[in-house]
Design an enzyme around this catalytic site. Structure first.
Site, PDB file in Angstrom:
ATOM      1  CG  ASP A  31       7.188  -3.686   1.048  1.00 10.32           C
ATOM      2  OD1 ASP A  31       6.913  -3.097  -0.022  1.00 10.32           O
ATOM      3  OD2 ASP A  31       8.346  -3.810   1.472  1.00 10.32           O
TER       4      ASP A  31
ATOM      5  CB  SER B  77      13.492  -0.885  -0.428  1.00 11.83           C
ATOM      6  OG  SER B  77      12.718   0.167   0.067  1.00 11.83           O
TER       7      SER B  77
ATOM      8  CG  HIS C  26       8.901  -1.850  -2.607  1.00 10.22           C
ATOM      9  ND1 HIS C  26       8.872  -2.129  -1.264  1.00 10.22           N
ATOM     10  CD2 HIS C  26       9.943  -1.010  -2.797  1.00 10.22           C
ATOM     11  CE1 HIS C  26       9.865  -1.488  -0.670  1.00 10.22           C
ATOM     12  NE2 HIS C  26      10.534  -0.796  -1.570  1.00 10.22           N
TER      13      HIS C  26
END
Length: 829
Positions: free
Chosen positions: A139, A540, A212
């Site tokens: 990620d 996600s 994220h």
């Protein structure tokens, strides 16, 4: 809606300039697969051999980026086209592939999934025992100081762990602990594409500058944090699915993009370090498995017993957009929670519309203000693109903005900078009635397509109309829920139509989890607010939910294979919402189907005791791959074995022992599959079959009764599907299910039927090409409106896709370019 002539006159020279550059003058990153077994004995390691082989070609190894050992056999390097062609001719090279760019694709979810209830004592025990499970994330990095990665109460790190925390300019190895046990970063591929090998502006370290990666890692395995919220929204205890599982971060994404060469490097190290679960909330377009770095690396991981979970993509509700569709990968779509963040639009004509928002600043007060839409002469003002609003017309007013082209948060920034005091964000037809809450820089309410059309209709009839925006905080126990998120990518599977994808859906809308404190909740540079938690939506977010649940199943059943864990999650998934009605699609309000929700929404409690499983060994994938008409070299690219042959292959790829069925009626309209079930329940279990299929199909199952004498027994059954009558002339799809059940268990497999001829690989090109047209146009629009100083990067930017928080806005742009906005309506089924 046509493009402005000035825009076309601007774009055409750029295309001509781009096309005029000779390919031999450019160097780009290639991934080279070597015949691993052919290493000469005088090289001590494969790294030495790869480096020497590359140096003999280029005269230097300075452009050698990575060498791969576990996830892939080969290396990544910067080459010109002549060098790449020379490598292709080498006897020890299996393949040469261009690097690929991939985009990035909680307080309530544990309770929503039943992990916080009084009846979940066993799952609580599993969470405590999950300290021996290591989840690896590929990620954007991690914010190690987050309380979600506190290691209080955790025992020592498992002795089998071989990873480490690699320090960087802003990341000390001492920030790792017994919770965050590994952190590495991989940026060489990205640097070559975007900086020509020069240093990144972002420090090369595992630290998360985006949010994220921190969000996904804490969703799967975050430690409990009380009184967590986003400025008061969704307040409660934030925790992951497996609260005691260990976290290892492999930073492969930079500035919202991830290069295939960096992903392979991350996978290579994660496998070698000893992770048990891999979670990847990234992915690109459909591609053959032998050209997909994620599929290639994931195969090795699964072969080593590592469960791999990937996001399905955010290109819904367009059909045939699901990605990460290899059968050895758990492909996860997104659903809604039973939690909303209501906000309201009150018009001067006494009409009131409900919407959603996460706006947390000072409100508008109680006095309505003017309302404006399509102000001035700029054709793009309805989309609130940069420089499209006329300040004299919007100052002091609420601006109506259509979704699309740029992110919702950026639209608010445009409105604020033009002097607007509020924004109504209206869904387009592709979004339907789904309400995804976002943080904003000014008071904003997002409304569904129907409400948006009515607001615009009233405004056209009364230009003096006023509006007041108000906000309702957090509401729980919303019904019906879950629904399939509109943005969640859909089947059918374009790479292998015989395999039904996505596999399942999990919570992916308005998810609260930890956040990087270097970036505001909107993600905008101008957002000065900082928060330890943020609410984000996307597949996600659903992917790490399944990664965390897989960790619990691995604790409960340490002997299970990755395919056994996948089968348990799929065959126990539910397809009814909390009103006991079939799942619905948030995009249209219509009933959902397995192309949207796969086997259904995950149910962790039932998955712990599925009764029966469909198991698949990595050996079984070889005849599957051969049945796709791959060459032996292409199969070797995936399985990485020199002795692989296609002597045995399936007559139909759908013969794989998969927990779901995708039936394509071709030729004679008869399809027959045999499946094998393994008993993981009680000895002496007896199951009977129930079939639910459309009237256009006749189905027989033999035998109709399965008896399992002991635990571990295997029994097979054969199912025959026959298309009735003249149905084969119609190109259509329908759905059904096959359920094996007894008094304690229901083992359910979804079935998708298509009356069509499977497209050959060569015919996949037009669909794949069309998938890239919208993002290419999108990038050009963005360049035209904002990024003129960055023309020197246009060639690489053309390959990029949009950040996931825009929720697949490429489709909206495509729709806008094909239709007049006035033609778009919001009919709800």
């Amino acid at each position: 809606m046509g493009l402005p002539k000035s825009f076309l006159s601007f774009v055409l020279p750029i295309f001509l300039l781009f096309l005029s550059v000779s390919p031999t003058e450019l160097k780009q990153t290639y991934i080279i697969q070597m015949k691993h077994q052919d290493k000469p004995f005088h090289y001590a390691t494969h790294h030495d051999w790869y480096s020497a082989h590359f140096q003999s070609l280029s005269g230097s190894d300075s452009s050698l980026l990575y060498t791969y050992i576990d996830a892939f056999n080969g290396f990544a390097a910067k080459l010109d086209s002549d060098q790449a062609e020379s490598l292709r001719r080498s006897d020890v090279v299996l393949g040469v592939y261009k690097d690929i760019l991939y985009p990035l694709h909680t307080t309530r979810t544990p309770q929503f999934l039943g992990l916080n209830t009084e009846s979940s004592q066993y799952t609580h025990f599993l969470e405590q025992a999950s300290h021996d499970v290591i989840i690896g994330f590929l990620d954007t990095g991690i914010w190690p100081e987050s309380k979600s990665f506190d290691d209080s109460g955790l025992p020592e790190i498992p002795s089998r762990w071989r990873g480490e925390c690699k320090p960087g300019p802003d990341f000390s190895s001492t920030v790792c602990n017994k919770k965050l046990i590994g952190a590495r970063s991989f940026s060489k591929g990205y640097q070559m594409v975007y900086t020509g090998g020069r240093l990144l502006k972002e420090a090369v370290s595992p630290r998360d500058q985006d949010g994220h990666g921190t969000h996904t890692a804490s969703t799967a395995a975050g430690s409990p944090v009380t009184n967590a919220s986003l400025f008061g929204y969704a307040i409660g205890t934030a925790r992951g699915m497996a609260t005691h599982a260990r976290v290892a971060m492999y930073k492969v994404c930079w500035n919202n993009m991830c290069c295939g060469s960096d992903i392979l490097a991350g996978l290579d190290w994660a496998i070698n370090d000893g992770v048990d679960i891999l979670s990847l909330s990234i992915g690109g377009g459909p591609a053959p498995y032998f050209q997909d770095p994620i599929a290639i690396g994931a195969f090795t991981a699964v072969e080593r017993g590592i469960f791999v979970s990937c996001s399905a993509g955010n290109s819904g509700p367009i059909p045939a957009t699901v990605i990460n569709a290899a059968p050895w990968i758990m492909t996860v779509g997104a659903g809604t929670l039973d939690r909303d963040f209501p906000a309201f639009v009150s018009l001067g004509n006494k009409r009131r519309f409900a919407g959603a928002s996460l706006y947390s600043g000072q409100g508008m007060g109680n006095k309505p203000v003017g309302l404006v839409y399509e102000n001035g002469r700029n054709k793009w003002s309805s989309l609130c693109l940069p420089d499209s609003l006329e300040p004299d017309l919007v100052r002091g007013k609420v601006v109506v903005c259509d979704r699309g082209v740029i992110s919702c948060e950026e639209k608010g920034e445009v409105v604020r900078d033009a002097g607007g005091v509020g924004m109504i964000l209206t869904n387009m037809a592709a979004n339907g009635e789904e309400l995804v809450a976002n943080s904003h820089l000014l008071p904003t309410v997002a409304v569904g397509c129907t409400a948006g059309d009515l607001i615009k209709k009233y405004l056209r009839s009364d230009p003096s109309l006023t509006a007041l925006l108000t906000f309702g905080g957090t509401v729980l126990n919303v019904r019906p829920s879950p629904k399939v998120a509109a943005f969640s990518s859909r089947g059918p599977n374009m790479v292998t139509p015989y395999i039904l994808k996505p596999d399942v859906i999990g919570p992916g809308v308005n998810i609260l989890a930890a956040w990087s404190e270097v970036v505001g909740p909107t993600g905008l540079d101008t957002d000065t607010k900082k928060t330890p938690f943020n609410i984000v939506s996307g597949t996600s977010m659903s992917c790490p939910h399944i990664s965390g649940l897989a960790a619990l199943l691995k604790v409960a059943h340490p002997q299970w294979s990755p395919s056994a864990i996948k089968s348990a999650l799929m065959t126990t998934a539910y397809t009814q919402d909390n009103t006991k009605s079939p799942l619905r699609d948030a995009a249209s309000g219509a009933l959902s189907n397995p192309w949207a929700h796969g086997a259904g929404h995950v149910d962790p409690h039932k998955a712990l005791s599925p009764g029966l499983i469909y198991d698949i060994s990595t050996e079984d994938y070889i005849p599957f791959l051969c049945s796709l008409d791959y060459t032996v070299d292409q199969v070797q690219t995936i399985v990485k074995r020199s002795n692989v042959t296609c002597f045995r292959k399936f007559s139909n790829p759908g013969e794989l022992n998969y927990p779901s069925f995708s039936v394509l009626f071709e030729n004679n309209g008869i399809v027959r599959y045999t499946r094998v079930l393994t008993n993981v329940g009680a000895a002496g279990s007896v199951y009977h079959v129930t079939i639910d299929v459309p009237t256009s199909v006749a189905v027989t199952v033999k035998p109709t009764r399965l008896v399992f004498g002991k635990v571990g027994d295997k029994q097979s059954y054969t199912v025959t599907f026959v298309a009735k009558g003249d149905e084969s002339k119609a190109a259509k799809s329908e759905f059904g299910s096959i359920v094996w059940s007894n008094a304690r268990h229901q083992v359910k497999s979804p079935v998708a039927f298509e009356w069509t001829i499977v497209r050959s690989k060569s015919k996949l090109f037009p669909s794949f090409f069309l998938l890239w047209v919208p993002p290419i146009l999108l990038v050009l629009v963005l360049v035209y409106f904002r990024y003129l100083p960055l023309l020197q990067t246009i060639a690489s930017s053309l390959c990029c896709m949009m950040k996931e928080v825009t929720l697949s806005v490429n489709y909206y742009l495509f729709s806008l370019l094909q239709n007049e906005r006035s033609d778009i309506s919001c009919e709800i089924a």
